[in-house]
Design a protein around this motif. Structure first.
Motif, mmCIF file in Angstrom:
data_model
loop_
_atom_site.group_PDB
_atom_site.id
_atom_site.type_symbol
_atom_site.label_atom_id
_atom_site.label_comp_id
_atom_site.label_asym_id
_atom_site.label_seq_id
_atom_site.Cartn_x
_atom_site.Cartn_y
_atom_site.Cartn_z
ATOM 1 N N GLU A 145 44.910 34.163 33.114
ATOM 2 C CA GLU A 145 46.342 34.465 33.097
ATOM 3 C C GLU A 145 46.927 34.248 34.492
ATOM 4 N N ILE A 146 48.061 33.560 34.551
ATOM 5 C CA ILE A 146 48.716 33.306 35.834
ATOM 6 C C ILE A 146 49.756 34.377 36.097
ATOM 7 N N TYR A 147 49.705 34.926 37.315
ATOM 8 C CA TYR A 147 50.608 36.013 37.686
ATOM 9 C C TYR A 147 51.757 35.568 38.589
ATOM 10 N N GLY A 253 46.050 33.447 39.820
ATOM 11 C CA GLY A 253 45.684 33.802 38.460
ATOM 12 C C GLY A 253 44.695 34.945 38.417
ATOM 13 N N LYS A 254 44.381 35.388 37.236
ATOM 14 C CA LYS A 254 43.452 36.517 37.050
ATOM 15 C C LYS A 254 42.043 36.153 37.512
ATOM 16 N N LYS A 255 41.619 34.925 37.237
ATOM 17 C CA LYS A 255 40.245 34.529 37.534
ATOM 18 C C LYS A 255 40.094 33.705 38.809
ATOM 19 N N TYR A 272 37.605 31.556 43.461
ATOM 20 C CA TYR A 272 37.372 32.357 42.265
ATOM 21 C C TYR A 272 37.251 33.842 42.606
ATOM 22 N N SER A 273 37.615 34.663 41.656
ATOM 23 C CA SER A 273 37.597 36.118 41.864
ATOM 24 C C SER A 273 36.188 36.656 42.098
ATOM 25 N N ASN A 274 35.165 35.898 41.668
ATOM 26 C CA ASN A 274 33.784 36.347 41.880
ATOM 27 C C ASN A 274 33.244 35.977 43.262
#
Length: 342
Positions: A145-147, A253-255, A272-274
């Motif tokens: 999801e894009i914020y 984005g969320k990820k 990336y979020s990770n």
């Protein structure tokens, strides 16, 4: 196959450094005629490309057998000259912004439909390698999801690019209608629509003139935009980035976060979020400072759309939707209120 017979109307910098160069490099194009009210410019380009020089575009349209026309003129002439070219049975590639009002844009679109001709607006950002890759990653769901986003396009101003320097039409409201927002901001409006795959519904903007003493148009603008799905972000356009050009876009984005043209080495960085990071070396985005844009793919796409009878990626309707954002930003700045985008 017979070559596409092309004319370029307006022989300023955009024609000299992009349109004519790219037409000349295309093996399916024959540059037949060029036109400019400054006769020496027209004759210079005519001599270089083996074309016929004109100072009146109506004479050109009347006397020459032309398949397609590039309109490379001050903004206030985009609509009337494009419509005249379409009426003369020519496909048209028009520089941005496509018009100075919604009505003008609608008239251009209607003319093209009536005559069954291609109308393309020269938004080149969609063809940049990093933007194409970013679009692919977004559509693949890499960001989730894009914020939010931030995008900017700024340089030191058209005096360093325009053939007329500080006396250029770019600074004159009666000829340009709009300044940095029409020169640069409309590019980013179009790019964001392309990347996000949705329309913007609201804008709040400050559109100012504070950097160029002799300008009667805006030279600095900051906009807050909201999309149909609720994505919010900022778009800035400026002729006051004097040290270096900034043509960057960041999408959150969320990820993952996409950093596009935001790094000197990599055209695209995915964080990336990770904690993983992927760097894409896709070749530098072309800029006026780096010797011009000679492979924007705009001309290639326009000619392909004619040869294969396909609708251009940035047709009149697409150009008008991007123009709507800029017109709404102007209205917001004038009223000091949030403005709905048509």
């Amino acid at each position: 196959m017979e070559k596409i017979r092309v004319a370029v109307i307006g022989c300023g910098s955009i024609a000299k450094h992009r349109h004519l160069v790219e037409y000349d490099a295309h093996n399916q194009v024959h540059i037949v005629a060029v036109c400019d009210i400054v006769e020496t410019r027209a004759k210079e380009m005519a001599a270089k490309y083996g074309a016929t020089a004109y100072t009146d575009y109506l004479d050109l349209l009347k006397n020459e057998q032309i398949d397609a026309v590039s309109v490379c003129l001050p903004n206030y002439l985009h609509a009337p000259v494009s419509i005249d070219a379409i009426q003369a049975d020519c496909h048209v590639l028009c520089e941005k912004p496509m018009a100075t009002s919604q009505q003008e844009a609608e008239n251009m679109i209607q003319a093209a439909k009536t005559k069954q001709k291609k109308l393309m607006i020269a938004h080149n950002q969609r063809f940049v390698a990093s933007h194409v890759k970013a679009k692919e990653l977004i559509e693949r769901g890499e960001l989730g999801e894009i914020y939010s986003f931030r995008t900017t396009f700024g340089h030191g101003g058209p005096e360093g690019w325009s053939v007329d320097g500080a006396e250029s039409w770019f600074f004159k409201k009666e000829e340009a209608f709009i300044g940095a927002m029409g020169d640069l901001g409309v590019h980013k409006a179009d790019l964001l629509r392309y990347l996000l795959g949705e329309e913007f519904t609201e804008v709040s903007a400050m559109v100012e003139t504070n950097a160029k003493e002799n300008a009667t148009v805006d030279d600095n603008a900051v906009c807050i935009l909201k999309s149909a799905s609720g994505v919010i972000g900022t778009l800035t356009a400026s002729w006051a980035y004097n040290a270096t050009e900034d043509n960057s876009t960041v999408i959150y984005g969320k990820k993952a976060v996409l950093r596009i043209e935001d790094d000197p080495s990599y055209g695209l960085i995915v964080q990336y979020s990770n904690g993983d990071t992927v760097n894409y070396q896709l070749g530098k985005i072309q800029s006026n400072d780096a010797g011009g844009q000679t492979t924007t793919h705009v001309i290639d796409h326009f000619i392909t759309s004619i040869v294969e009878n396909k609708e251009p990626l940035i047709n009149g309707e697409e150009g008008m939707k991007s123009l709507h954002i800029i017109l709404a930003a102007l209205a917001s700045s004038e009223t000091k209120q949030w403005t709905q985008i048509q």
